[in-house]
Motif scaffolding. Structure first.
Motif, mmCIF file in Angstrom:
data_model
loop_
_atom_site.group_PDB
_atom_site.id
_atom_site.type_symbol
_atom_site.label_atom_id
_atom_site.label_comp_id
_atom_site.label_asym_id
_atom_site.label_seq_id
_atom_site.Cartn_x
_atom_site.Cartn_y
_atom_site.Cartn_z
ATOM 1 N N LEU A 49 24.548 20.988 -9.276
ATOM 2 C CA LEU A 49 24.779 20.935 -7.757
ATOM 3 C C LEU A 49 27.023 20.940 -8.403
ATOM 4 C CD1 LEU A 49 22.853 18.678 -5.749
ATOM 5 C CD2 LEU A 49 23.174 20.539 -5.539
ATOM 6 N N ARG A 50 26.298 19.733 -9.322
ATOM 7 C CA ARG A 50 28.106 19.064 -10.647
ATOM 8 C C ARG A 50 28.727 20.518 -10.864
ATOM 9 N NH1 ARG A 50 24.566 14.540 -12.971
ATOM 10 N NH2 ARG A 50 24.497 16.178 -14.240
ATOM 11 N N THR A 51 27.688 21.532 -11.773
ATOM 12 C CA THR A 51 28.349 23.382 -11.691
ATOM 13 C C THR A 51 28.654 22.998 -10.356
ATOM 14 O OG1 THR A 51 27.141 23.382 -14.100
ATOM 15 C CG2 THR A 51 27.829 24.753 -12.491
ATOM 16 N N ALA A 52 27.956 23.484 -8.865
ATOM 17 C CA ALA A 52 28.620 23.617 -8.047
ATOM 18 C C ALA A 52 30.327 22.967 -7.711
ATOM 19 C CB ALA A 52 28.120 23.879 -6.877
ATOM 20 N N TYR A 53 30.443 21.838 -7.902
ATOM 21 C CA TYR A 53 31.344 21.102 -7.029
ATOM 22 C C TYR A 53 32.176 21.148 -8.468
ATOM 23 C CZ TYR A 53 29.514 21.051 -2.776
ATOM 24 O OH TYR A 53 28.407 21.893 -1.665
ATOM 25 N N GLY A 54 33.167 21.981 -9.246
ATOM 26 C CA GLY A 54 33.813 21.421 -9.757
ATOM 27 C C GLY A 54 33.561 20.179 -10.783
ATOM 28 N N ASP A 55 31.663 19.569 -11.711
ATOM 29 C CA ASP A 55 31.909 18.547 -12.214
ATOM 30 C C ASP A 55 31.470 17.670 -11.564
ATOM 31 O OD1 ASP A 55 30.780 20.252 -14.624
ATOM 32 O OD2 ASP A 55 32.917 20.645 -15.493
ATOM 33 N N ALA A 56 32.192 17.786 -9.950
ATOM 34 C CA ALA A 56 32.103 16.443 -9.297
ATOM 35 C C ALA A 56 31.165 15.554 -9.241
ATOM 36 C CB ALA A 56 32.219 16.454 -8.302
#
Length: 251
Positions: free
Chosen positions: A219-226
């Motif tokens: 999920l973090r990868t998919a959302y730009g390390d958010a």
């Protein structure tokens, strides 16, 4: 270990849960996230046999929770968001009662009671009536009761409510590691840092529907390390129709 198929719960025209599909294999800890009213507690109550769904099915190790309720309930330990305990019993009396419900051998019951009371630092209060316990102490005793038979599935609704820092650390370590010897853990929380620390996968519910599912890293990868908190806010605000802004960009 846990399989939820097309689970729906309606109250008239209102859908508290709509077509939820989830599975939790052995060795996994799955965290349910979502705002208030998202359907997390509804899903957990259907899973634990407290709330009959409008449609859909729930299985624990292949047993249908509603068609084989007694056999299914022997498989899991449950910690609700509010501890409901018998106030006129002591901790030891309650735990012995739970052990006998699970048909555990007496020697094993006593050994588990000793271990769990020590783990949750309740030994000094073992003979005191539960009605004298603080909320946090009741929460710890509820965990002890759920863990007593070493269930194959552990289900927890908001685990950290009322816990002191030492107990919170114990529970955090428990949630992170309990599933690994071929068991399954499913719990809901509003604490994003807890979810990031212990989850193998995260399921985000909003308005009764599953909006997102994956590992925290995915999920973090998919959302730009958010962070999970940032992802949670983006998705729930987008679902509510909030227009994206430079401070709150669309995913």
């Amino acid at each position: 270990m846990i399989r939820i198929q097309a689970l729906t719960k309606r109250y008239g025209r209102f859908a508290a849960l709509e077509g939820l599909d989830l599975h939790v294999p052995a060795g996994e800890t799955l965290v349910l996230l979502g705002p208030n009213g998202a359907g997390k507690t509804t899903a957990i109550r259907a899973l634990t046999g407290q709330l009959r769904p409008t449609s859909g099915r729930v299985f624990l190790t292949g047993l249908d929770v509603w068609r084989e309720p007694v056999a299914a309930k022997r498989l899991f330990g449950y910690v609700p968001d509010r501890p409901y305990l018998y106030g006129k019993l002591s901790a030891v009396e309650l735990l012995r009662f739970v052990g006998r419900l699970y048909r555990m051998a007496e020697a094993r019951i006593e050994a588990r009671i000793e271990k769990l009371l020590a783990e949750f630092r309740l030994e000094r209060f073992a003979s005191a009536l539960i009605e004298t316990y603080s909320h946090g102490m009741r929460q710890k005793l509820t965990f002890a009761a759920a863990l007593l038979p070493e269930p194959r599935v552990l289900v927890v609704d908001e685990p950290m409510v009322g816990l002191d820092p030492l107990a919170a650390r114990t529970v955090r370590e428990l949630l992170a590691g309990y599933s690994k010897p071929q068991r399954a853990v499913l719990f809901s929380t509003h604490q994003m840092e807890l979810a990031e620390a212990v989850a193998d996968r995260v399921a985000l519910l909003h308005e009764g529907r599953l909006r997102l599912l994956g590992t925290p890293e995915e999920l973090r990868t998919a959302y730009g390390d958010a962070s999970l908190e940032e992802i949670f806010i983006r998705l729930t605000e987008d679902a509510a129709g909030v227009e994206p802004t430079p401070e709150n960009p669309a995913p």
